[in-house]
Design a protein around this motif. Structure first.
Motif, mmCIF file in Angstrom:
data_model
loop_
_atom_site.group_PDB
_atom_site.id
_atom_site.type_symbol
_atom_site.label_atom_id
_atom_site.label_comp_id
_atom_site.label_asym_id
_atom_site.label_seq_id
_atom_site.Cartn_x
_atom_site.Cartn_y
_atom_site.Cartn_z
ATOM 1 N N GLN A 48 0.841 -1.208 0.000
ATOM 2 C CA GLN A 48 0.000 0.000 0.000
ATOM 3 C C GLN A 48 0.874 1.255 0.000
ATOM 4 O OE1 GLN A 48 -3.050 0.128 3.085
ATOM 5 N NE2 GLN A 48 -3.060 -2.100 3.210
ATOM 6 N N ILE A 94 1.426 4.168 -3.032
ATOM 7 C CA ILE A 94 1.225 5.606 -2.807
ATOM 8 C C ILE A 94 2.467 6.401 -3.193
ATOM 9 C CG2 ILE A 94 0.899 7.373 -1.020
ATOM 10 C CD1 ILE A 94 -0.891 5.253 0.443
ATOM 11 N N SER A 131 0.353 10.836 -8.434
ATOM 12 C CA SER A 131 -0.272 11.962 -7.735
ATOM 13 C C SER A 131 0.786 12.949 -7.239
ATOM 14 C CB SER A 131 -1.118 11.450 -6.562
ATOM 15 O OG SER A 131 -0.335 10.710 -5.660
ATOM 16 N N GLU A 156 -0.991 15.187 -2.458
ATOM 17 C CA GLU A 156 -1.924 14.053 -2.486
ATOM 18 C C GLU A 156 -1.297 12.811 -1.856
ATOM 19 O OE1 GLU A 156 -4.535 15.005 -6.507
ATOM 20 O OE2 GLU A 156 -2.506 14.180 -6.719
ATOM 21 N N LYS A 157 -0.003 12.626 -2.090
ATOM 22 C CA LYS A 157 0.699 11.485 -1.491
ATOM 23 C C LYS A 157 0.683 11.580 0.041
ATOM 24 C CE LYS A 157 4.094 9.860 -4.914
ATOM 25 N NZ LYS A 157 3.367 10.117 -6.140
ATOM 26 N N LYS A 175 -2.836 10.657 1.274
ATOM 27 C CA LYS A 175 -3.110 9.216 1.156
ATOM 28 C C LYS A 175 -2.238 8.397 2.101
ATOM 29 C CE LYS A 175 -2.717 9.260 -3.419
ATOM 30 N NZ LYS A 175 -2.686 8.803 -4.828
ATOM 31 N N GLU A 195 -3.527 8.743 5.830
ATOM 32 C CA GLU A 195 -4.808 8.032 5.960
ATOM 33 C C GLU A 195 -4.585 6.524 6.008
ATOM 34 O OE1 GLU A 195 -8.711 6.727 5.986
ATOM 35 O OE2 GLU A 195 -8.078 8.817 6.233
ATOM 36 N N ASN A 196 -3.818 6.009 5.057
ATOM 37 C CA ASN A 196 -3.581 4.561 4.973
ATOM 38 C C ASN A 196 -2.745 4.056 6.145
ATOM 39 O OD1 ASN A 196 -4.274 2.994 2.157
ATOM 40 N ND2 ASN A 196 -4.193 5.193 1.888
ATOM 41 N N LYS A 214 -5.633 11.187 11.136
ATOM 42 C CA LYS A 214 -5.588 10.775 9.730
ATOM 43 C C LYS A 214 -5.607 11.993 8.810
ATOM 44 C CE LYS A 214 -8.050 6.461 10.659
ATOM 45 N NZ LYS A 214 -9.327 5.727 10.473
ATOM 46 N N THR A 215 -6.307 13.044 9.244
ATOM 47 C CA THR A 215 -6.340 14.283 8.459
ATOM 48 C C THR A 215 -5.465 15.372 9.074
ATOM 49 O OG1 THR A 215 -8.372 14.942 9.619
ATOM 50 C CG2 THR A 215 -8.619 13.867 7.479
#
Length: 200
Positions: free
Chosen positions: A67, A71, A76, A80-81, A84, A87-88, A187-188
């Motif tokens: 995963q 990424i 991206s 964006e990386k 992602k 979050e992951n 996560k954010t």
């Protein structure tokens, strides 16, 4: 001959016990009971708790690494990386909270532990990420920053709450429910913090 179904059952049971008790608190008998087998059979598959823990760890790593690699190497943007990745990564470690502490304990106890990752085709590759960060810096899209430092910042902010959870709970007087909420918020929050720190 070892049965694959039994081995999967043992690894699942071991993961459950390690999450509840951690590496030091877990007992082989508890794992055998969780798996619904006798201790002798458990020892037939895994001679020691250390060997079993490593099997659980590398099984989890084999799920996370692809995963992360995807990424880091997709098309991206750096921003964006970061979104992602956080979050992951945080979602995954929330389901496997024993992993960060295990890695730190093993590296401190056995410096050669890291060598077990060598040759693993799923080991995250930073080359494209480093080139991309350098390109975005040159284009004026992000502030000058070394890609390795950026990656370490991201990993550190994602990992520390799991490693330092007892300290965080004590200092902040946070119960388990609130701590779970904080982890979910990160996560954010981590992505926002990192992105704002490198934005022009």
């Amino acid at each position: 001959m070892k049965d694959k179904t039994s081995e999967v059952l043992i690894l699942k049971a071991a993961k459950t016990v390690f999450i509840k008790k951690g590496m030091d608190g877990a007992r082989m008998q508890e794992i055998a009971d969780e798996a619904g087998i006798n201790k002798a059979l458990l020892h037939y598959y895994y001679r020691s708790k250390q060997q079993l823990f490593e099997a659980v760890f590398f099984n989890a790593f084999s799920l996370l690494a692809p995963q992360i690699n995807y990424i880091l190497n997709d098309d991206s943007s750096v921003e964006e990386k970061i979104i992602k990745f956080t979050e992951n990564y945080i979602s995954f470690v929330s389901q496997h909270p024993y992993l960060p502490n295990f890695v730190i304990q093993e590296i401190n106890r056995n410096p050669d532990f890291a060598s077990k990752f060598k040759g693993n085709s799923n080991l995250p590759n930073l080359e494209k990420f480093k080139i991309q960060v350098s390109d975005e810096v040159k284009k004026g899209l992000i502030k000058p920053i070394n890609a390795e430092q950026l990656f370490i910042n991201i990993i550190s902010l994602c990992v520390f709450p799991f490693v330092g959870s007892p300290l965080i709970k004590t200092i902040g007087i946070i119960d388990d429910e609130r701590f779970t909420q904080i982890i979910d918020e990160r996560k954010t929050h981590v992505a926002d913090f990192i992105i704002n720190s490198i934005k022009i």
